[in-house]
Design a protein around this motif. Structure first.
Motif, PDB file in Angstrom:
ATOM      1  N   ALA A 130       3.076 -24.793  33.928  1.00  0.00           N
ATOM      2  CA  ALA A 130       2.166 -25.652  34.693  1.00  0.00           C
ATOM      3  C   ALA A 130       2.139 -27.057  34.098  1.00  0.00           C
ATOM      4  O   ALA A 130       1.104 -27.726  34.093  1.00  0.00           O
ATOM      5  CB  ALA A 130       0.760 -25.037  34.716  1.00  0.00           C
ATOM      6  N   GLY A 131       3.284 -27.505  33.586  1.00  0.00           N
ATOM      7  CA  GLY A 131       3.385 -28.847  33.024  1.00  0.00           C
ATOM      8  C   GLY A 131       3.903 -29.832  34.056  1.00  0.00           C
ATOM      9  O   GLY A 131       3.839 -29.595  35.270  1.00  0.00           O
ATOM     10  N   ALA A 133       6.888 -30.655  34.852  1.00  0.00           N
ATOM     11  CA  ALA A 133       8.013 -30.200  35.680  1.00  0.00           C
ATOM     12  C   ALA A 133       7.501 -29.456  36.910  1.00  0.00           C
ATOM     13  O   ALA A 133       7.969 -29.681  38.030  1.00  0.00           O
ATOM     14  CB  ALA A 133       8.943 -29.312  34.856  1.00  0.00           C
ATOM     15  N   THR A 155      -1.422 -21.008  29.543  1.00  0.00           N
ATOM     16  CA  THR A 155      -2.804 -21.502  29.580  1.00  0.00           C
ATOM     17  C   THR A 155      -3.238 -21.496  31.045  1.00  0.00           C
ATOM     18  O   THR A 155      -2.906 -22.416  31.804  1.00  0.00           O
ATOM     19  CB  THR A 155      -2.874 -22.947  29.025  1.00  0.00           C
ATOM     20  OG1 THR A 155      -2.146 -23.007  27.795  1.00  0.00           O
ATOM     21  CG2 THR A 155      -4.307 -23.391  28.799  1.00  0.00           C
ATOM     22  N   LEU A 180       0.018 -15.524  32.201  1.00  0.00           N
ATOM     23  CA  LEU A 180       1.307 -14.822  32.181  1.00  0.00           C
ATOM     24  C   LEU A 180       1.112 -13.310  32.135  1.00  0.00           C
ATOM     25  O   LEU A 180       2.027 -12.553  32.445  1.00  0.00           O
ATOM     26  CB  LEU A 180       2.143 -15.268  30.984  1.00  0.00           C
ATOM     27  CG  LEU A 180       2.629 -16.723  31.012  1.00  0.00           C
ATOM     28  CD1 LEU A 180       3.356 -17.072  29.722  1.00  0.00           C
ATOM     29  CD2 LEU A 180       3.509 -16.982  32.226  1.00  0.00           C
ATOM     30  N   ALA A 197       9.813 -22.751  27.350  1.00  0.00           N
ATOM     31  CA  ALA A 197      10.133 -21.585  26.526  1.00  0.00           C
ATOM     32  C   ALA A 197      11.367 -20.861  27.039  1.00  0.00           C
ATOM     33  O   ALA A 197      11.625 -20.824  28.230  1.00  0.00           O
ATOM     34  CB  ALA A 197       8.957 -20.615  26.538  1.00  0.00           C
ATOM     35  N   LEU A 204       9.027 -15.724  26.574  1.00  0.00           N
ATOM     36  CA  LEU A 204       8.136 -15.098  27.538  1.00  0.00           C
ATOM     37  C   LEU A 204       8.404 -13.602  27.623  1.00  0.00           C
ATOM     38  O   LEU A 204       9.554 -13.171  27.630  1.00  0.00           O
ATOM     39  CB  LEU A 204       8.396 -15.702  28.919  1.00  0.00           C
ATOM     40  CG  LEU A 204       8.121 -17.192  29.070  1.00  0.00           C
ATOM     41  CD1 LEU A 204       8.745 -17.694  30.364  1.00  0.00           C
ATOM     42  CD2 LEU A 204       6.634 -17.437  29.071  1.00  0.00           C
TER      43      LEU A 204
HETATM   44  P1  ATR Z   1       7.291 -30.280  31.232  1.00  0.00           P
HETATM   45  O1  ATR Z   1       7.041 -31.716  31.528  1.00  0.00           O
HETATM   46  O2  ATR Z   1       8.725 -29.939  30.934  1.00  0.00           O
HETATM   47  O3  ATR Z   1       6.723 -29.368  32.256  1.00  0.00           O
HETATM   48  P2  ATR Z   1       5.077 -29.795  29.480  1.00  0.00           P
HETATM   49  O4  ATR Z   1       4.185 -30.594  30.358  1.00  0.00           O
HETATM   50  O5  ATR Z   1       4.974 -29.960  27.998  1.00  0.00           O
HETATM   51  O6  ATR Z   1       6.606 -30.017  29.808  1.00  0.00           O
HETATM   52  O7  ATR Z   1       4.862 -28.251  29.853  1.00  0.00           O
HETATM   53  C1  ATR Z   1       5.494 -27.230  29.168  1.00  0.00           C
HETATM   54  C2  ATR Z   1       5.189 -25.893  29.843  1.00  0.00           C
HETATM   55  O8  ATR Z   1       5.840 -24.860  29.097  1.00  0.00           O
HETATM   56  C3  ATR Z   1       3.714 -25.552  29.872  1.00  0.00           C
HETATM   57  O9  ATR Z   1       3.455 -24.818  31.059  1.00  0.00           O
HETATM   58  C4  ATR Z   1       3.583 -24.647  28.640  1.00  0.00           C
HETATM   59  O10 ATR Z   1       2.500 -23.743  28.668  1.00  0.00           O
HETATM   60  P3  ATR Z   1       1.018 -24.230  28.173  1.00  0.00           P
HETATM   61  O11 ATR Z   1       0.467 -25.046  29.301  1.00  0.00           O
HETATM   62  O12 ATR Z   1       0.279 -22.970  27.974  1.00  0.00           O
HETATM   63  O13 ATR Z   1       1.236 -25.031  26.934  1.00  0.00           O
HETATM   64  C5  ATR Z   1       4.881 -23.895  28.709  1.00  0.00           C
HETATM   65  N1  ATR Z   1       5.278 -23.305  27.420  1.00  0.00           N
HETATM   66  C6  ATR Z   1       5.732 -23.962  26.330  1.00  0.00           C
HETATM   67  N2  ATR Z   1       6.015 -23.085  25.338  1.00  0.00           N
HETATM   68  C7  ATR Z   1       5.737 -21.850  25.824  1.00  0.00           C
HETATM   69  C8  ATR Z   1       5.823 -20.520  25.290  1.00  0.00           C
HETATM   70  N3  ATR Z   1       6.266 -20.286  24.049  1.00  0.00           N
HETATM   71  N4  ATR Z   1       5.451 -19.487  26.078  1.00  0.00           N
HETATM   72  C9  ATR Z   1       5.007 -19.717  27.337  1.00  0.00           C
HETATM   73  N5  ATR Z   1       4.906 -20.950  27.904  1.00  0.00           N
HETATM   74  C10 ATR Z   1       5.273 -21.991  27.155  1.00  0.00           C
END
Ligand code: ATR
Length: 280
Positions: A130-131, A133, A155, A180, A197, A204
């Motif tokens: 949910a970032g 992208a 999250t 998740l 991830a 995941l």
């Molecule tokens: P982007 O711009 O590439 O979307 P981002 O805004 O930093 O990058 O978002 C990263 C995404 O990867 C988020 O959804 C993050 O989950 P959180 O919102 O809970 O942080 C997810 N993410 C990163 N590492 C992760 C992991 N180890 N397991 C599950 N989700 C992960």
């Protein structure tokens, strides 16, 4: 004759494929341009970009980690950049003002529909992450009228925030958010990995049965970073698994078309880029 100059900025930038992609587009369409990679300075991004345009730069692509900062620095946004909250393409208007656009979502949808032949209409779609992208994909996906779209994130509050922000575009689609661990039961026709991830011992952990037997698994990143997710999807029986190289080429084509007024044929360019990536 001085050539029109374009660039991509990121940090790091050394491995960017964009200069090669745009050089192939330019060759194919007989456009005489220069397109180069520039290392962005983390503390001087805005002043550097403004200086480049004052010096005559015609257009700029923006990659990690500057897309949100680029959104803040431009003078005006395209409609889709406004919604995405991030900018990956900038150009200068005749009066010098900078316009910011975001071609990522359109590039993703084009790759999905044209290359993979997947029409999202009436389908069930699951997006992991949910970032930024994910935010960039939601408008084009919802406009393609899926029956069901779920945003699942580590999250859950961030997934719910996106659900709220895009509720007005849902139309007839059931738009849901989850963590998740409580992803609504599948099967989904399209599973998109938009998290940072991988999948594996520390990645995941996804339940089985999420993906339809004829489904598509799409990782937005390309190369080795996508491998674990795509192998997992293959083991689930996915009909098609793909990394994000096609999206990369399509978002570039969209930017090129805006800047130069001519749309390149992406298929041979993707094939060429894929061949070098495989050889490297
Ligand atoms: P982007 O711009 O590439 O979307 P981002 O805004 O930093 O990058 O978002 C990263 C995404 O990867 C988020 O959804 C993050 O989950 P959180 O919102 O809970 O942080 C997810 N993410 C990163 N590492 C992760 C992991 N180890 N397991 C599950 N989700 C992960």
């Amino acid at each position: 004759m001085s050539l029109d100059r374009y660039a991509v900025v990121g940090n790091p930038i050394g491995h960017s494929l964009s200069p090669r992609i745009h050089a192939l587009f330019a060759e194919q369409t007989s456009q005489h341009i220069v397109y180069e990679a520039r290392l962005g300075r983390l503390d001087h991004f805005t002043e550097d970009v403004r200086a480049w345009f004052r010096e005559g730069l015609r257009g700029l692509n923006i990659t990690v980690p500057f897309k949100e900062e680029a959104w803040r620095l431009v003078d005006q946004h395209s409609h889709r950049a406004e919604r995405a909250g991030a900018v990956n393409t900038i150009w200068a208007e005749a009066d010098g003002r900078l316009t910011g656009d975001n071609t990522d979502g359109a590039g993703f949808l084009r790759d999905l529909t044209q290359r993979l032949g997947f029409d999202p209409a009436d389908r069930a779609i699951l997006i992991l992450g949910a970032g930024g992208a994910t935010r960039g994909l939601l408008e084009p996906l919802l406009c393609a009228a899926p029956a069901h779209l779920v945003i699942a994130n580590r999250t859950p509050e961030k997934a719910r925030r996106l659900q709220q922000d895009f509720a007005d575009l849902a139309g007839g689609a059931r738009l849901e958010a989850s963590g998740l661990e409580d992803i609504p039961a599948g099967p989904y026709d399209l599973l998109i990995n938009a998290t940072a991830a991988g999948l594996g011992s520390d990645g995941l952990a996804l339940p089985r049965g999420l993906l339809h037997a004829q489904g598509i698994a799409y990782d937005l990143v390309y190369g080795p970073a996508a491998r674990v997710f795509l192998e997992w999807a293959e083991a689930q029986g996915a009909r098609t698994v793909t990394d994000g190289l096609g999206m990369l080429v399509e978002q570039a084509a969209e930017a090129f078309a805006i800047w130069r007024g001519v749309r390149p044929d992406t298929a041979p360019v993707l094939a060429a880029i894929r061949a070098t990536a495989a050889a490297g």
